[in-house]
Design a protein around this motif. Structure first.
Motif: not given
Lengths: 389, 389
Positions: B35, B38-39, B41-42, B44, B46, B364-365, B368, B371-372
């Motif tokens: 998680i 991936r967060a 990588r978007d 954010r 963390v 993780a998908d 994320t 989170l969006k």
């Protein structure tokens, strides 16, 4: 072929005109360290060459001292020697604890041998008859009495035999005590191993030194004795590594000690011994394999756990803290090898097989006698190197 | 009861007016680390709170990714989720290997389930019928064909079933890759653990800091989730530790790999799985015990070795390199728990039980997406925290 021992220019200041020590002992297990300690205690200067690895047979042992259970029918000489060794052990151990300043975990509750099925009971009865035939005590117990003395034995236990005189010692504490006592007595330890030895000299792989001289050299290198050039060929060929695997189990906080005595169980034809320690550890052993690796294998651990948990089901609940493998120094007639090798200045003390800790005190006595030019106890007579030609 | 988060005078220079990060993830196993990666990588910021102990369930796992074999009759929702997870895993893993710069040991040979006696075969046939009933491939093999594909299987093998789609991954390499990828993406890891959490805040035991704020807090602390104040009571009560013990075996130099496929054996009613690794290791597991200690016990090691060596006798010759125990996060309905806990700013991602690695990519998908402000895949709908009241 002895090397020419000349003063090394690089070490010229290190007293190269005299020998390096009165005695050089090769091998830092219980045999070599016991000899080194006792020789130093007699006032000799001693160098101990010790590989200082943690896979010594002395460290993998269970420390069970059972003079009869470790000998078999027809090995009367070895039995006599083991009986000498066990009678000597307690006083030696007491001196050792004094000299080292710590205890070795000697236990005196004796051994309870138990049988699991009727075939096992028949085997146990044969062993008991043998003990009685040679005048040793061995008290036959019925199943109820076995379980009264060891309540966690399997309900399937068929019967047992109690041997009062057996001892056990914590092998790791015992070796640590020997090392401490040796150091306190002035023994100088060099980390390394010997490649070649002869009449009062050793060629070794140790930091900074290769060739060492002494009045006497004692080879106590266990199974590695067979790899040292200069040891008589017959002795080298007689010694072989016999792999043994053991387990160390610990009690979780909520479980009381599952055993009080050393228990030797015969479980459907398999032998397993279970040695309780003063610190709550329980050692289970041992395999006997004609192999020279030190791998802990799935099959051996399985078999030991199967036999141990069949004999004492509560062992399932114990923590498996360690599984380890060592190489015992077996010999072609199962007896140790002790005495001068062609010359009085090169002494062999090796091949103790399964009895290294039991025999350590008696071995140290025998070698210190030889160093003084005296004869060892007569029980050692059948175990001289010459028997291997 | 949220703490009053005030600027700490001792930390006044550290930007105490804004939140500490966009996202704080609690838990450094495969779920939390996936998680966090991936967060970040978007785009954010963390913070990952990770106890950094070596007894994580993620480290004790075998890394077997079998969506069907890990679900049982009647758990259709979980099966759907597992099928989503396995379809997602390869592409996620490929991105991960790129991001981390090293491989995770993904294996694609599939799973061979085998039966040892006729009762085992009947159980296996029921499982095969179930697979077919839900439209999954599962190829029934006779004993000869099983042994052709895995020649070291016991001659007593009665038959088997081959599942082509199953995967396996080296769980330790996988977690290491996630950590590397997370660090590369800018995740800041704080060693410690959370005591309490709420709407966008965490009280944690970490060096120097106790109270942390973020837009979102994600609790991915495995079974320890139940010990965090502020997590809804129903969730805390639904999660329990389920102890698992596994063995790591290695091949001695002279023995070729004994298995090519993941093998699940049913041996006289006992399940054992055997997962070969690219590096020659073979993992055998696993016990399932309602206990919360991490002791490696004699009984569990015995049972695993008994079943493994019965199914594949050559395993007796392998080296027992490690026995270890971990605590899986079980839940009262065997499903994971994923979703907001009363507030959008506190997200739970825990209770993955035996499927943590398999579900890590899909989890993780899903997080994320949350989170969006988006909805996770519908397969997650049955697994929201509210189901535990």
């Amino acid at each position: 072929m002895p090397p020419t021992v000349e003063p090394d220019p690089g070490n010229a200041g290190e007293g190269s005109t005299a020998v390096d020590a009165d005695v050089i002992v090769v091998g830092g297990g219980v045999i070599g360290t016991a000899i080194a300690w006792r020789a130093a205690r007699d006032g000799r200067t001693v160098i101990l060459i010790d590989p200082e690895t943690d896979d010594k047979a002395s460290l993998v042992a269970a420390g069970m001292l059972g003079p009869v259970s470790e000998s078999v029918f027809g090995e009367q000489d070895l039995l006599n020697l083991n009986l000498l060794a066990i009678s000597r052990f307690p006083s030696f151990n007491e001196e050792l604890e004094d000299a080292a300043g710590h205890e070795t975990g000697l236990r005196t509750e004796g051994t309870l041998a138990v049988a699991y099925d009727s075939g096992d009971l028949a085997a146990l009865d044969r062993l008991t008859a043998f003990r009685h035939s040679i005048g040793l005590q061995a008290e036959r117990l019925d199943a109820r009495e076995c379980r009264r003395r060891e309540p966690f034995l399997s309900p399937a236990t068929r019967g047992g035999v109690y041997a009062q005189g057996d001892l056990s010692v914590d092998n790791r504490r015992y070796l640590a005590a020997l090392k401490k006592a040796a150091a306190n007595a002035g023994v100088r330890t060099l980390k390394g191993h010997a490649c070649e030895a002869g009449e009062g000299w050793v060629r070794a792989m140790t930091p900074g030194r290769q060739d060492l001289e002494a009045r006497h050299v004692v080879i106590a290198a266990g199974h590695a004795t067979s790899a040292i050039d200069g040891v008589p060929d017959g002795v080298r060929k007689a010694i072989r590594p016999v792999k043994g695997q053991i387990l160390r189990l610990r009690h979780p906080k909520n479980i009381p000690p599952v055993l009080t005595h050393t228990v030797r169980a015969i479980v459907q034809g398999h032998d397993v011994y279970l040695v309780p320690r003063a610190d709550g550890e329980l050692v289970a052993g041992a395999t006997q394999e004609e192999r020279d690796d030190r791998d802990v294998t799935a099959g051996a651990v399985h078999d030991l756990l199967r036999d141990a948990t069949t004999a004492v089901p509560a062992i399932s609940e114990l923590i498996l803290a360690e599984a380890s493998a060592g190489l015992r120094p077996g010999t072609s007639d199962n007896g140790p090898i002790l005495g001068p090798a062609e010359t009085e200045r090169l002494i062999i003390a090796a091949g103790h097989f399964r009895n290294g800790i039991l025999l350590s005190a008696a071995t140290a006595d025998a070698v210190t006698a030889l160093l003084k030019g005296e004869k060892p106890n007569l029980a050692w007579a059948p175990f001289q190197p010459e028997r291997f030609g």
